[in-house]
Design a protein around this motif. Structure first.
Motif, short mmCIF file in Angstrom:
data_model
loop_
_atom_site.label_atom_id
_atom_site.label_comp_id
_atom_site.label_asym_id
_atom_site.label_seq_id
_atom_site.Cartn_x
_atom_site.Cartn_y
_atom_site.Cartn_z
N GLU A 22 -7.39 7.95 2.22
CA GLU A 22 -6.19 9.22 2.37
C GLU A 22 -4.96 8.06 1.69
OE1 GLU A 22 -5.01 11.79 5.70
OE2 GLU A 22 -4.16 9.97 6.17
N THR A 23 -4.55 8.83 1.23
CA THR A 23 -3.08 8.17 0.45
C THR A 23 -1.96 9.12 0.98
OG1 THR A 23 -4.01 7.15 -1.18
CG2 THR A 23 -1.73 7.69 -1.43
N ALA A 24 -0.58 8.71 1.22
CA ALA A 24 0.53 9.28 1.63
C ALA A 24 1.54 8.72 0.40
CB ALA A 24 1.11 9.21 3.02
N LEU A 25 2.32 9.37 -0.17
CA LEU A 25 3.17 9.09 -1.36
C LEU A 25 4.55 9.87 -0.95
CD1 LEU A 25 3.48 10.99 -4.10
CD2 LEU A 25 1.24 10.07 -4.29
N VAL A 26 5.41 9.17 -1.32
CA VAL A 26 7.08 10.01 -1.46
C VAL A 26 7.56 9.48 -2.61
CG1 VAL A 26 9.12 9.92 -0.31
CG2 VAL A 26 7.34 9.87 1.29
N ALA A 61 8.13 7.82 -12.19
CA ALA A 61 8.66 8.17 -10.90
C ALA A 61 8.47 6.64 -10.22
CB ALA A 61 8.06 9.17 -10.16
N THR A 62 9.35 6.43 -9.35
CA THR A 62 9.21 5.27 -8.28
C THR A 62 8.79 6.11 -7.20
OG1 THR A 62 10.90 4.27 -9.49
CG2 THR A 62 10.02 3.37 -7.23
N LEU A 63 7.56 5.49 -6.48
CA LEU A 63 6.96 5.80 -5.34
C LEU A 63 6.92 4.88 -4.30
CD1 LEU A 63 3.79 7.59 -7.17
CD2 LEU A 63 5.86 8.46 -6.94
#
Length: 182
Positions: A22-26, A61-63
């Motif tokens: 699983e991955t979470a990104l902002v 983008a920068t994440l």
């Protein structure tokens, strides 16, 4: 659990390579995705890693990215910067748990002004407006608008304080994150 990391994504480069279940990104700056899946600063996505890599192929983008060994098995979920999803801990204002899986939690912090919380399980935080103070050592560390912080010891309880009435931040935390008033 993988340590949260910062990644720059640029159009024309290979898609983001993700290893966890699983991955979470902002999104910290820039934009990702096509017209149907557009993500801008402050938007977050959580889901199976295989489902998120292609999303990062379009845009620059920068994440802030966290790859998690344990996944929720659910499909991709987008949480917009202004979404008031989730719920706050009983009796505590200014912080909301917007998403939780066995791999981790996503918190929205702020406003109100001057709010103080003790957070156990904080892994990383990104500030989009205003500022936060984090007391990780002897002296406080101010995280300004556009800034971020990765916890050296995520299991440690960290005091946080919203610096002004426009503070807005998103944070990755442990699935069993605990928040109390500080």
């Amino acid at each position: 659990m993988g340590t949260p990391r910062f990644v720059e994504v640029r159009s024309g480069r290979p898609p983001l390579s993700l290893a966890g279940r699983e991955t979470a990104l902002v999104v910290l700056s820039g934009a990702l995705g096509d017209a149907a899946t557009r993500l801008g600063p402050g938007d977050a996505v959580v889901g199976p890693s295989a489902d998120l890599g292609p999303l990062a192929a379009g845009g620059t983008a920068t994440l802030l990215v966290e790859e998690r060994p344990d996944g929720g098995g659910a499909e991709r979920r987008r949480i917009g910067r202004t979404d008031l999803a989730g719920a706050g801990p009983p009796g505590i204002t200014g912080i909301r748990l917007v998403h939780r899986t066995p791999g981790g939690s996503l918190l929205r912090l702020g406003p109100p002004p001057g709010a103080r919380w003790l957070v156990t399980g904080l892994r990383a935080v990104a500030v989009f407006t205003g500022r936060l103070r984090i007391y990780e050592g002897v002296s406080p560390r101010e995280i300004p608008e556009g800034g971020w912080f990765v916890a050296a010891e995520p299991s440690r309880t960290l005091p946080l304080q919203a610096g002004n009435d426009s503070a807005l931040a998103l944070a990755f935390a442990a699935p069993d994150v605990r928040v109390v008033l500080g």
